[in-house]
Design a protein around this motif. Sequence first.
Motif, PDB file in Angstrom:
ATOM      1  N   HIS A 161       0.728  -1.243  -0.110  1.00 18.05           N
ATOM      2  CA  HIS A 161       0.024  -0.013  -0.002  1.00 18.05           C
ATOM      3  C   HIS A 161       0.980   1.266  -0.285  1.00 18.05           C
ATOM      4  CE1 HIS A 161      -3.636  -1.907   0.124  1.00 18.05           C
ATOM      5  NE2 HIS A 161      -3.849  -2.478   1.404  1.00 18.05           N
ATOM      6  N   ALA A 162       1.947   1.302   0.831  1.00 14.05           N
ATOM      7  CA  ALA A 162       2.822   2.375   1.026  1.00 14.05           C
ATOM      8  C   ALA A 162       3.629   2.844  -0.353  1.00 14.05           C
ATOM      9  CB  ALA A 162       3.881   2.253   1.921  1.00 14.05           C
ATOM     10  N   VAL A 163       3.640   1.839  -1.244  1.00  7.86           N
ATOM     11  CA  VAL A 163       4.161   2.076  -2.613  1.00  7.86           C
ATOM     12  C   VAL A 163       2.960   2.454  -3.637  1.00  7.86           C
ATOM     13  CG1 VAL A 163       6.448   0.994  -2.089  1.00  7.86           C
ATOM     14  CG2 VAL A 163       4.422  -0.174  -3.334  1.00  7.86           C
ATOM     15  N   GLY A 164       1.712   2.218  -3.064  1.00  7.78           N
ATOM     16  CA  GLY A 164       0.703   2.536  -4.092  1.00  7.78           C
ATOM     17  C   GLY A 164      -0.173   1.436  -4.540  1.00  7.78           C
ATOM     18  N   LEU A 165       0.020   0.072  -4.370  1.00  8.18           N
ATOM     19  CA  LEU A 165      -0.756  -1.104  -4.634  1.00  8.18           C
ATOM     20  C   LEU A 165      -1.790  -1.170  -3.799  1.00  8.18           C
ATOM     21  CD1 LEU A 165       2.241  -3.777  -4.790  1.00  8.18           C
ATOM     22  CD2 LEU A 165       1.308  -2.567  -6.493  1.00  8.18           C
ATOM     23  N   THR A 166      -3.070  -1.589  -4.448  1.00  7.49           N
ATOM     24  CA  THR A 166      -4.434  -1.654  -3.895  1.00  7.49           C
ATOM     25  C   THR A 166      -4.732  -3.155  -3.613  1.00  7.49           C
ATOM     26  OG1 THR A 166      -5.839  -1.802  -6.355  1.00  7.49           O
ATOM     27  CG2 THR A 166      -4.786   0.533  -5.504  1.00  7.49           C
TER      28      THR A 166
END
Length: 205
Positions: A161-166
Amino acid sequence: MAIRRRTTFVVGVAAAALGAATTVVHAAYTDNMYPTANYSPTCRDGEMGDTFCQTDNRTLTAYREGSLSSAEKSTVSRALKDYFGPTDLVVKIQSSGVYSGGAETDIIYKSKTLARTKIGIAWCDDAVTSRKCDQHYIAFNKNHSAIGPINKADACHETGHAVGLTHGPNASPAKGLHDNRLGCMSYDDIYGLGANNKENINSTY
């Protein structure tokens, strides 16, 4: 945010030998890198439980606060090294965190009392653009009575999540919460980043 049942799956990676002249073109299974057609809130300074965004650069710095146990710190380190290290991100674990200024630590990990069923949660603390965040926080639940201690799949999920993955339903096209082709972003315990997540990370960073 991750509210997941503890179902253990282990994903292996098989490699095929390819000739030097062979060109392989891979298409991601789904786009689960923020922003997607199904998840595109404006990146902003948030509080615990608010949105996550992309991190702001290819070098991914991380700090594990003292509220984490030594076992939890080790789990986070191993997940970063084993799962995110082989991507185009350059992972660096810091001995102290930087909480302000132009060189903030990208991810701050901590332990905090969360709702009984929650394993961990990630959110942007310092947005720098409408889609990039200079610093994300990840809190793991210190109440282990219902969920047990965190594992590498949990650390991988929240770091994702912190690198943008959902999650799957926020991907485009949307997938299920328990779709194991989304690697550790599945709601099941998948011990690996998976090809789809790695491809989305590499194409972004």
